[in-house]
Design a protein around this motif. Sequence first.
Motif, PDB file in Angstrom:
ATOM      1  N   ASN A 168       0.820  -1.204   0.000  1.00  0.00           N
ATOM      2  CA  ASN A 168       0.000   0.000   0.000  1.00  0.00           C
ATOM      3  C   ASN A 168       0.858   1.260   0.000  1.00  0.00           C
ATOM      4  OD1 ASN A 168      -3.194  -0.434   0.581  1.00  0.00           O
ATOM      5  ND2 ASN A 168      -2.017  -2.151   1.365  1.00  0.00           N
ATOM      6  N   ALA A 221       0.728   4.127  -2.822  1.00  0.00           N
ATOM      7  CA  ALA A 221       0.516   5.538  -2.503  1.00  0.00           C
ATOM      8  C   ALA A 221       1.639   6.406  -3.078  1.00  0.00           C
ATOM      9  CB  ALA A 221       0.420   5.722  -0.993  1.00  0.00           C
ATOM     10  N   THR A 259      -3.166  11.486  -2.187  1.00  0.00           N
ATOM     11  CA  THR A 259      -2.122  10.468  -2.234  1.00  0.00           C
ATOM     12  C   THR A 259      -0.973  10.791  -1.282  1.00  0.00           C
ATOM     13  OG1 THR A 259      -1.204  11.624  -4.176  1.00  0.00           O
ATOM     14  CG2 THR A 259      -2.659   9.756  -4.589  1.00  0.00           C
ATOM     15  N   THR A 293      -2.171  10.048   2.261  1.00  0.00           N
ATOM     16  CA  THR A 293      -2.319   8.605   2.436  1.00  0.00           C
ATOM     17  C   THR A 293      -0.976   7.956   2.709  1.00  0.00           C
ATOM     18  OG1 THR A 293      -4.252   8.534   0.977  1.00  0.00           O
ATOM     19  CG2 THR A 293      -3.101   6.467   1.350  1.00  0.00           C
ATOM     20  N   GLY A 294       0.050   8.330   1.949  1.00  0.00           N
ATOM     21  CA  GLY A 294       1.385   7.802   2.194  1.00  0.00           C
ATOM     22  C   GLY A 294       1.901   8.161   3.574  1.00  0.00           C
ATOM     23  N   TRP A 314      -6.986   4.537   3.456  1.00  0.00           N
ATOM     24  CA  TRP A 314      -7.361   4.998   2.120  1.00  0.00           C
ATOM     25  C   TRP A 314      -8.726   5.678   2.139  1.00  0.00           C
ATOM     26  CZ3 TRP A 314      -4.403   5.330  -2.149  1.00  0.00           C
ATOM     27  CH2 TRP A 314      -3.233   4.577  -2.215  1.00  0.00           C
ATOM     28  N   SER A 373       9.156   9.863  -2.158  1.00  0.00           N
ATOM     29  CA  SER A 373       8.307   8.817  -2.727  1.00  0.00           C
ATOM     30  C   SER A 373       9.072   7.927  -3.696  1.00  0.00           C
ATOM     31  CB  SER A 373       7.118   9.457  -3.457  1.00  0.00           C
ATOM     32  OG  SER A 373       6.278  10.138  -2.549  1.00  0.00           O
TER      33      SER A 373
END
Length: 267
Positions: A28, A32, A64, A67-68, A106, A216
Amino acid sequence: MGFLGNGTVIWLLVFRIRRKPFTTYILNLAAADFAFLLSLELFDFIPASNYVLDRIAECLLDFTYNTGQLLLTAISIDRCVSILFPIWYRCVRPTHLSTTVCALIWVLSCLLCLILNILEEIYEFPHCLSGTGQYFLTGLLCLPLMTISTVILFIKVCFKAHPRKRGRLLMVILVTLLFFLMLAFPLNAIFFAISFVDPDSPVRLRYGFLCASLNSSVNPFLYFLVGRKKGGQSRESLMVILQRVLNEENDIQETDPPCSNPLRNLS
């Protein structure tokens, strides 16, 4: 490179590596990160004159990123619980807890993003309570938890960890947390400055998104650097390295005494 690295991790965890509770978090998080990089590209590609698409891209970017941030907070808490309460973690922890936590993150992150952006379109709010206010809210929630988790993991890795137990997995999570604190949280701080101090700071905002995009992109390379064998010129595949890192905890648990909790055995 961020697309390639996260895409490779997603493909391996979905199709090549057997899914286990902790790998659900990593899958996940990679999803993300991939979605954040994609939404950042879309945000730069869409012209500012197209208001509707620009707002959609901005909403996806906020969704996004946060969420990360929440997923990595959940990962850090999960590791700390496994260290501080190992018997509960191994014997009492619900089997599908990681899947449930990821799904809730999420859904809640999406709802928060939608609600704040819709309210911003309908009502006149102060800038700190608008759609960008979620960066402040998630930062206020995640920063203390991640800081505490990072300190606990640092103590475990540097002072209390046995060399043959949980070395690679804890090291990956610790380095990931440190990179996140250095590269991703500046964006939260910049949005805080925009909300309360200096509303006109586009240069600093670009710097914040640049650091967040680097964060990321870096996780798959951390898996490779920490998971590869030391001192050798090995040409192992990323799948073998990823399996070595993520399966380390399961190998340890197989050598531990069996759990005596009957409810856990039934699950």
